[in-house]
Design a protein around this motif. Structure first.
Motif, mmCIF file in Angstrom:
data_model
loop_
_atom_site.group_PDB
_atom_site.id
_atom_site.type_symbol
_atom_site.label_atom_id
_atom_site.label_comp_id
_atom_site.label_asym_id
_atom_site.label_seq_id
_atom_site.Cartn_x
_atom_site.Cartn_y
_atom_site.Cartn_z
ATOM 1 N N SER A 26 0.834 -1.193 0.000
ATOM 2 C CA SER A 26 0.000 0.000 0.000
ATOM 3 C C SER A 26 0.863 1.235 0.000
ATOM 4 C CB SER A 26 -0.910 -0.001 1.233
ATOM 5 O OG SER A 26 -1.697 -1.170 1.250
ATOM 6 N N SER A 27 0.565 2.150 -0.921
ATOM 7 C CA SER A 27 1.346 3.382 -0.979
ATOM 8 C C SER A 27 1.022 4.230 0.237
ATOM 9 C CB SER A 27 1.008 4.141 -2.266
ATOM 10 O OG SER A 27 -0.372 4.416 -2.324
ATOM 11 N N GLY A 28 2.012 4.938 0.727
ATOM 12 C CA GLY A 28 1.822 5.784 1.892
ATOM 13 C C GLY A 28 2.239 5.121 3.181
ATOM 14 N N LEU A 29 2.499 3.806 3.125
ATOM 15 C CA LEU A 29 2.913 3.123 4.345
ATOM 16 C C LEU A 29 4.389 3.303 4.613
ATOM 17 C CD1 LEU A 29 0.899 -0.195 4.071
ATOM 18 C CD2 LEU A 29 0.267 1.969 5.127
ATOM 19 N N TRP A 40 7.918 5.806 3.531
ATOM 20 C CA TRP A 40 8.287 7.154 3.089
ATOM 21 C C TRP A 40 8.209 7.230 1.572
ATOM 22 C CZ3 TRP A 40 8.166 11.851 3.952
ATOM 23 C CH2 TRP A 40 9.052 12.755 3.412
ATOM 24 N N PRO A 41 7.768 8.404 0.970
ATOM 25 C CA PRO A 41 7.197 8.493 -0.356
ATOM 26 C C PRO A 41 7.755 7.584 -1.431
ATOM 27 C CG PRO A 41 7.409 10.667 0.552
ATOM 28 C CD PRO A 41 7.974 9.725 1.560
ATOM 29 N N ALA A 42 9.046 7.373 -1.536
ATOM 30 C CA ALA A 42 9.595 6.598 -2.656
ATOM 31 C C ALA A 42 9.583 5.109 -2.340
ATOM 32 C CB ALA A 42 11.006 7.068 -2.985
ATOM 33 N N ASP A 43 8.449 4.614 -1.807
ATOM 34 C CA ASP A 43 8.408 3.222 -1.379
ATOM 35 C C ASP A 43 8.605 2.265 -2.535
ATOM 36 O OD1 ASP A 43 6.080 3.915 -2.554
ATOM 37 O OD2 ASP A 43 4.754 2.968 -1.088
ATOM 38 N N GLU A 90 5.201 7.071 14.861
ATOM 39 C CA GLU A 90 4.489 7.752 15.938
ATOM 40 C C GLU A 90 3.208 8.422 15.457
ATOM 41 O OE1 GLU A 90 7.078 10.414 18.010
ATOM 42 O OE2 GLU A 90 8.792 9.039 17.927
ATOM 43 N N HIS A 91 3.195 8.870 14.220
ATOM 44 C CA HIS A 91 2.043 9.583 13.694
ATOM 45 C C HIS A 91 0.951 8.593 13.297
ATOM 46 C CE1 HIS A 91 -0.409 12.354 11.434
ATOM 47 N NE2 HIS A 91 -0.231 11.651 10.327
ATOM 48 N N THR A 92 -0.257 8.780 13.816
ATOM 49 C CA THR A 92 -1.394 7.910 13.477
ATOM 50 C C THR A 92 -2.226 8.567 12.389
ATOM 51 O OG1 THR A 92 -2.738 8.904 15.238
ATOM 52 C CG2 THR A 92 -1.463 6.913 15.785
ATOM 53 N N ILE A 93 -2.799 7.725 11.515
ATOM 54 C CA ILE A 93 -3.573 8.196 10.361
ATOM 55 C C ILE A 93 -4.976 7.639 10.478
ATOM 56 C CG2 ILE A 93 -3.732 8.191 7.844
ATOM 57 C CD1 ILE A 93 -0.740 7.914 7.706
ATOM 58 N N ARG A 94 -5.974 8.486 10.295
ATOM 59 C CA ARG A 94 -7.359 8.080 10.470
ATOM 60 C C ARG A 94 -7.744 7.007 9.454
ATOM 61 N NH1 ARG A 94 -11.545 12.858 10.150
ATOM 62 N NH2 ARG A 94 -10.124 13.546 11.813
ATOM 63 N N SER A 95 -7.267 7.160 8.189
ATOM 64 C CA SER A 95 -7.641 6.191 7.158
ATOM 65 C C SER A 95 -7.027 4.817 7.400
ATOM 66 C CB SER A 95 -7.204 6.698 5.778
ATOM 67 O OG SER A 95 -5.799 6.895 5.739
ATOM 68 N N THR A 116 -0.281 3.733 13.006
ATOM 69 C CA THR A 116 0.835 4.402 12.346
ATOM 70 C C THR A 116 1.137 3.679 11.036
ATOM 71 O OG1 THR A 116 2.509 3.038 13.426
ATOM 72 C CG2 THR A 116 1.777 5.027 14.592
ATOM 73 N N PRO A 117 1.808 4.304 10.092
ATOM 74 C CA PRO A 117 2.163 3.594 8.857
ATOM 75 C C PRO A 117 2.968 2.329 9.107
ATOM 76 C CG PRO A 117 2.450 5.953 8.571
ATOM 77 C CD PRO A 117 2.120 5.739 10.018
ATOM 78 N N ALA A 118 3.871 2.359 10.068
ATOM 79 C CA ALA A 118 4.661 1.160 10.349
ATOM 80 C C ALA A 118 3.782 0.036 10.883
ATOM 81 C CB ALA A 118 5.779 1.486 11.339
ATOM 82 N N GLN A 119 2.808 0.349 11.758
ATOM 83 C CA GLN A 119 1.916 -0.678 12.284
ATOM 84 C C GLN A 119 1.062 -1.277 11.174
ATOM 85 O OE1 GLN A 119 -0.133 1.587 15.274
ATOM 86 N NE2 GLN A 119 1.382 1.114 16.880
#
Length: 373
Positions: free
Chosen positions: A2-5, A7-10, A125-130, A135-138
């Protein structure tokens, strides 16, 4: 994946690291990229093709085509870059002057460290509602898509572009793009052929291979690289030249504007910028208005000096001398002077040719060929 999980150039990083989801190999989806050279190079195109992913190049200035990446870019600008000293889009005073012109700027090392800290905060550390508050790592770790890891030996040439024809190792190493590349392992391999691969937009180092077995021989590095002092001096000179040309362009744009007087009745426009003749001629001289050679190519090769045994033409001093030269040339031996399309010649030209033919002492015959207009 999934893109966005990550850092941008995944995607690009996954290609370089040799990690790809098995599900994507079976049913891949198109990948949208911008006009960045690192995405448009042949190596990345081949990498996308090997995993069955279609590369779609977006037109310029269409960030909505890849909203996830642009959202991350916009977030770091607002949450990190905006608070840094020297931010380009920071609020300014009237006239475009910065609020604090004497604010000390960050060193590059400090800037990179702050960006790395922000990336760690965003991913861990940053959580995303979507992502259901994760967090992206989780979210990445919770994804059950199996990951296939490719052996590093199989990835050595995966993102390297290949130079076409094999090159030869000489006493100066390998010559490529007007640069010499050399390495210790080249000793004793003079006149051997090698195949070259390189990372796009990075010409400091190249990789060389045996053209028959495709075995990796080793890296080679650019010889006689400029010193850091020379590089900084060149950068300053280029910046000064750019500033000078930018100021000159701004002045030229201002000078070429023509202001016209207001009109209440239909009449030809009346320009308001009136100049004395002397001032206009001075401006033309400053702009090289009379010097057409300034528009010539500066790198042209001048003709060599004529040899001593050559016959050099002597330019006539007057029109009468020129006529005499032509007559003497025609009298050297019997000749026929053939003139085509004479219907376009005026009376003066015909009278001139008649004088060459009408004198009995001259043995030149003049043939006139033409048609009706």
């Amino acid at each position: 994946m999934s893109s966005g999980l990550i850092w941008p150039a995944d995607k690009l990083n996954a290609l370089r690291l040799g990690r790809r989801p098995v599900a994507e190999v079976q049913a891949s989806r198109p990948d949208r990229v911008d006009g960045g050279k690192e995405f448009l190079c042949n190596a990345v195109g081949e990498a996308f093709g090997r995993i069955g992913t279609e590369r779609i190049v977006l037109p310029p200035f269409t960030p909505e085509g890849k909203p996830t990446v642009e959202a991350v870019n916009g977030t770091i600008k607002k949450t990190l870059f905006a608070g840094m000293p020297g931010y380009t889009h920071a609020p300014t005073l009237r006239g475009g002057k910065p609020v604090d012109p004497d604010q000390p700027l960050l060193h590059f090392e400090s800037f990179v460290a702050l960006v790395r800290d922000w990336v760690h905060w965003w991913n861990h550390e940053h959580t995303i509602r979507s992502l259901d508050g994760q967090t992206p790592a989780q979210a990445w770790n919770a994804d059950t898509t199996p990951i296939e890891t490719i052996a590093p030996d199989d990835l050595h040439t995966y993102t390297l572009e290949r130079h076409g024809a094999p090159l030869t190792i000489n006493n100066s190493g390998v010559r490529w793009r007007k640069k010499n590349y050399i390495a210790d392992w080249m000793h004793g391999l003079a006149r051997e052929k090698v195949t070259l691969r390189y990372l796009p937009e990075h010409d400091r180092r190249i990789e060389l291979y045996d053209p028959r077995t495709h075995r990796h021989l080793g890296p080679a590095f650019m010889a006689n690289q400029a010193t850091p002092e020379q590089t900084r001096a060149l950068t300053r000179a280029r910046r000064c030249e750019a500033d000078r040309l930018r100021a000159q362009l701004k002045k030229a744009e201002k000078n070429r504007r023509v202001r016209y007087a207001a009109a209440t009745e239909p009449a030809p426009p009346q320009p308001l910028d009136a100049l004395p003749e002397e001032q206009a001629l001075e401006h033309l001289r400053d702009l090289d208005g009379f010097d057409l050679t300034a528009q010539a190519l500066p790198g042209h090769i001048p003709l060599p000096a004529p040899a001593d045994e050559w016959t050099r033409p002597e330019p006539p001093n007057s029109a009468d001398t020129c006529d005499q030269k032509i007559i003497e040339a025609l009298e050297q031996e019997p000749r026929v002077l053939l003139l085509d399309e004479v219907q376009w010649l005026g009376q003066t030209a015909l009278e001139y040719f008649r004088s060459l033919w009408g004198d009995e002492e001259q043995r030149a015959a003049v043939s006139l060929v033409g048609s009706a207009k």
